[in-house]
Write a protein that holds these residues in place. Structure first.
Motif, PDB file in Angstrom:
ATOM      1  N   ALA A  10       0.547  -1.161  -0.172  1.00 47.08           N
ATOM      2  CA  ALA A  10      -0.165  -0.189  -0.128  1.00 47.08           C
ATOM      3  C   ALA A  10       0.824   1.527   0.382  1.00 47.08           C
ATOM      4  N   ASP A  11       1.944   1.474   0.739  1.00 42.67           N
ATOM      5  CA  ASP A  11       2.791   2.139   1.111  1.00 42.67           C
ATOM      6  C   ASP A  11       3.605   2.595  -0.541  1.00 42.67           C
ATOM      7  N   GLN A  12       4.216   1.668  -0.625  1.00 43.84           N
ATOM      8  CA  GLN A  12       4.497   1.785  -2.892  1.00 43.84           C
ATOM      9  C   GLN A  12       3.836   2.126  -3.505  1.00 43.84           C
ATOM     10  N   GLN A  13       2.641   1.578  -3.583  1.00 44.72           N
ATOM     11  CA  GLN A  13       1.173   2.062  -4.060  1.00 44.72           C
ATOM     12  C   GLN A  13       1.192   3.614  -4.353  1.00 44.72           C
ATOM     13  N   ASP A  14       0.660   4.461  -2.482  1.00 43.04           N
ATOM     14  CA  ASP A  14       0.605   5.272  -3.087  1.00 43.04           C
ATOM     15  C   ASP A  14       1.711   6.407  -3.604  1.00 43.04           C
ATOM     16  N   GLU A  15       3.344   5.800  -3.616  1.00 43.10           N
ATOM     17  CA  GLU A  15       4.063   6.251  -4.304  1.00 43.10           C
ATOM     18  C   GLU A  15       4.223   6.495  -5.359  1.00 43.10           C
ATOM     19  N   VAL A  16       3.914   5.455  -5.405  1.00 40.84           N
ATOM     20  CA  VAL A  16       3.654   5.751  -7.754  1.00 40.84           C
ATOM     21  C   VAL A  16       3.101   6.420  -7.748  1.00 40.84           C
ATOM     22  N   ARG A  17       0.888   6.218  -7.355  1.00 39.11           N
ATOM     23  CA  ARG A  17       0.583   6.603  -7.425  1.00 39.11           C
ATOM     24  C   ARG A  17       1.129   8.658  -7.753  1.00 39.11           C
ATOM     25  N   ALA A  18       1.431   9.241  -6.503  1.00 45.84           N
ATOM     26  CA  ALA A  18       2.339  10.314  -6.130  1.00 45.84           C
ATOM     27  C   ALA A  18       2.794  10.644  -7.434  1.00 45.84           C
ATOM     28  N   ALA A  19       3.828   9.732  -8.218  1.00 49.54           N
ATOM     29  CA  ALA A  19       4.845   9.545  -9.181  1.00 49.54           C
ATOM     30  C   ALA A  19       4.407   9.762 -10.139  1.00 49.54           C
ATOM     31  N   ALA A  20       2.960   8.814 -10.549  1.00 49.76           N
ATOM     32  CA  ALA A  20       1.969   8.614 -11.594  1.00 49.76           C
ATOM     33  C   ALA A  20       0.739  10.326 -12.008  1.00 49.76           C
ATOM     34  N   ARG A  21       0.299  11.012 -10.603  1.00 50.63           N
ATOM     35  CA  ARG A  21       0.187  12.220 -10.385  1.00 50.63           C
ATOM     36  C   ARG A  21       1.133  13.278 -11.269  1.00 50.63           C
ATOM     37  N   LYS A  22       1.975  13.077 -11.438  1.00 50.77           N
ATOM     38  CA  LYS A  22       3.283  14.388 -11.371  1.00 50.77           C
ATOM     39  C   LYS A  22       3.185  14.262 -12.780  1.00 50.77           C
ATOM     40  N   ALA A  23       3.663  13.252 -12.962  1.00 48.75           N
ATOM     41  CA  ALA A  23       4.354  13.197 -14.469  1.00 48.75           C
ATOM     42  C   ALA A  23       2.634  13.032 -15.203  1.00 48.75           C
ATOM     43  N   LEU A  24       1.547  13.111 -14.747  1.00 46.33           N
ATOM     44  CA  LEU A  24       0.079  13.773 -15.865  1.00 46.33           C
ATOM     45  C   LEU A  24      -0.203  15.247 -15.870  1.00 46.33           C
ATOM     46  N   ALA A  25       0.193  15.733 -14.880  1.00 47.99           N
ATOM     47  CA  ALA A  25       0.616  17.190 -14.180  1.00 47.99           C
ATOM     48  C   ALA A  25       1.249  17.893 -14.624  1.00 47.99           C
ATOM     49  N   ASP A  26       1.921  17.802 -14.749  1.00 46.52           N
ATOM     50  CA  ASP A  26       3.868  17.880 -15.826  1.00 46.52           C
ATOM     51  C   ASP A  26       3.533  18.020 -16.993  1.00 46.52           C
ATOM     52  N   ALA A  27       2.564  17.284 -17.819  1.00 40.81           N
ATOM     53  CA  ALA A  27       2.110  17.400 -19.135  1.00 40.81           C
ATOM     54  C   ALA A  27       1.076  18.049 -19.338  1.00 40.81           C
ATOM     55  N   GLU A 148      -1.332   3.230 -13.729  1.00 45.28           N
ATOM     56  CA  GLU A 148      -1.488   4.559 -13.471  1.00 45.28           C
ATOM     57  C   GLU A 148      -1.953   5.290 -14.347  1.00 45.28           C
ATOM     58  N   VAL A 149      -0.444   5.760 -15.217  1.00 48.65           N
ATOM     59  CA  VAL A 149      -0.767   7.091 -16.209  1.00 48.65           C
ATOM     60  C   VAL A 149      -1.158   6.900 -17.476  1.00 48.65           C
ATOM     61  N   LEU A 150      -1.030   5.564 -17.745  1.00 56.20           N
ATOM     62  CA  LEU A 150      -2.460   5.618 -18.901  1.00 56.20           C
ATOM     63  C   LEU A 150      -3.753   5.102 -18.790  1.00 56.20           C
ATOM     64  N   PHE A 151      -4.410   5.112 -17.564  1.00 52.40           N
ATOM     65  CA  PHE A 151      -5.790   5.095 -17.176  1.00 52.40           C
ATOM     66  C   PHE A 151      -5.754   6.813 -16.571  1.00 52.40           C
ATOM     67  N   GLN A 152      -4.946   7.446 -16.258  1.00 54.51           N
ATOM     68  CA  GLN A 152      -4.870   8.311 -15.915  1.00 54.51           C
ATOM     69  C   GLN A 152      -5.742   8.234 -14.043  1.00 54.51           C
ATOM     70  N   LEU A 153      -4.844   7.724 -13.309  1.00 51.52           N
ATOM     71  CA  LEU A 153      -5.324   7.184 -12.382  1.00 51.52           C
ATOM     72  C   LEU A 153      -6.874   6.964 -11.889  1.00 51.52           C
ATOM     73  N   ASP A 154      -7.916   7.578 -11.442  1.00 51.44           N
ATOM     74  CA  ASP A 154      -8.888   6.832 -11.162  1.00 51.44           C
ATOM     75  C   ASP A 154     -10.412   7.311 -12.561  1.00 51.44           C
ATOM     76  N   GLN A 155     -10.535   8.210 -13.199  1.00 47.43           N
ATOM     77  CA  GLN A 155     -10.583   8.717 -14.360  1.00 47.43           C
ATOM     78  C   GLN A 155     -11.222   7.571 -14.893  1.00 47.43           C
ATOM     79  N   PHE A 156     -10.314   6.334 -14.880  1.00 50.57           N
ATOM     80  CA  PHE A 156     -10.628   5.282 -16.022  1.00 50.57           C
ATOM     81  C   PHE A 156     -11.790   4.451 -15.439  1.00 50.57           C
TER      82      PHE A 156
END
Length: 305
Positions: A10-27, A148-156
């Motif tokens: 769960a902790d790793q999932q949170d960290e990976v999702r945070a990185a995915a969120r940043k990647a989506l936001a930066d772009a 997480e990035v391809l499906f835009q986190l919870d949007q999918f």
């Protein structure tokens, strides 16, 4: 059955999702469909180059990595991509199937943007990391990042809930997000709030007694399925004589029909199953009747497994 390739804590999932969120936001990629993979990689300063990846090339990379005192993470299978995190460059084999490219590119990008992965010098990513029996933690994290990035986190999941449940939903969502059917069906089930599962079978092979058989490639279940049937065991082989094997299409699709799954305690549970076949695999989507919405209509037929 292939081993799980995307389970992290769960902790790793949170960290990976945070990185995915940043990647989506930066772009500025949130809400842009299909997901703009190349824009995301450009914003993350990851370059992708087509390059034929053969054993001679990999041997040169390994020698270079060893001389620099760095590790080369590898797997035994067809290699589709190699990533150098120091140079932030990914080399993708031009023979990589088109439908795999978005996920593969983001998988490589995960090696770049997940900061704790910088201890590796080079990454080889192969068929076993895209559809893998890979236990390496970094590979699982990169797979999760790509999804997480391809499906835009919870949007999918929000988009999926707007559609009637069934095999046609992930087929439509795959086109919407620019993803492969395989990646989309897995995401569709793993993020569903229904009691459901998808059984992925290898292409049918001829058999004398049964006409054909299919070996289990992977089974993916929803969180509620796992909670309801925590010890459910999937057979390794399916034939037309069993309910799931009977769903393997002779053409492209098998319409929804009812069947009964038996749990490890002998309890019998009614499900609805339907299937979709590609040249590479068959997807059998299963939904517990208790969670069927009003929009799903199936014929009155019961089978037992």
């Amino acid at each position: 059955m292939l081993a799980d390739d995307c389970s992290i804590s769960a902790d790793q999932q949170d960290e990976v999702r945070a990185a995915a969120r940043k990647a989506l936001a930066d772009a500025a990629a949130f809400g842009v469909l299909p997901t703009p993979v190349d824009r995301i990689l450009e914003a993350a300063k990851v370059e992708v180059f087509p390059m034929k990846i053969d054993e001679d090339y990999l041997a040169r990379l390994r020698r270079k990595a060893e001389s620099a005192g760095r590790a080369l993470l590898s797997a035994i299978s067809k290699v589709w991509g190699v990533f150098d995190p120091k140079a932030r460059m990914a080399f993708i084999d031009p023979e990589t199937p088109k439908e795999k490219l978005p996920f593969l590119k983001l998988h490589e990008g995960g090696h770049a943007v997940l900061p704790w992965q910088s201890i590796f010098g080079l990454f080889e990513d192969c068929r076993k990391t895209l559809d893998p029996d890979v236990k390496a933690q970094f590979e699982r994290e990169a797979n999760v990042f790509a999804s997480e990035v391809l499906f835009q986190l919870d949007q999918f999941a929000h988009d999926a809930r707007d559609l009637s449940f069934g095999i046609k939903a992930p087929l439509a969502l795959a086109k919407r997000y620019g993803a492969s059917v395989y990646a989309t069906v897995r995401r569709y089930v793993s993020t569903s709030d229904r009691i459901c599962a998808v059984v992925v079978l290898n292409p049918p092979e001829p058999a004398e007694r049964h006409g054909h058989f299919s070996q289990l490639r992977r089974a993916v279940v929803s969180p509620s399925f796992e909670g309801r049937f925590p010890r459910f065991r999937w057979p390794e082989v399916y034939t037309p004589d069993d309910p799931i094997g009977a769903l393997v299409p002779y053409g492209r699709m098998t319409a929804a029909r009812t069947l009964v799954l038996t749990d490890t305690d002998g309890g019998r549970h009614p499900f609805v199953g339907e299937a979709f076949k590609t040249p590479h695999q068959t997807f059998v989507l299963l939904l517990a009747e208790a969670t069927i919405g009003r929009k799903l209509i199936v014929p009155l037929q019961r089978l037992a497994i």
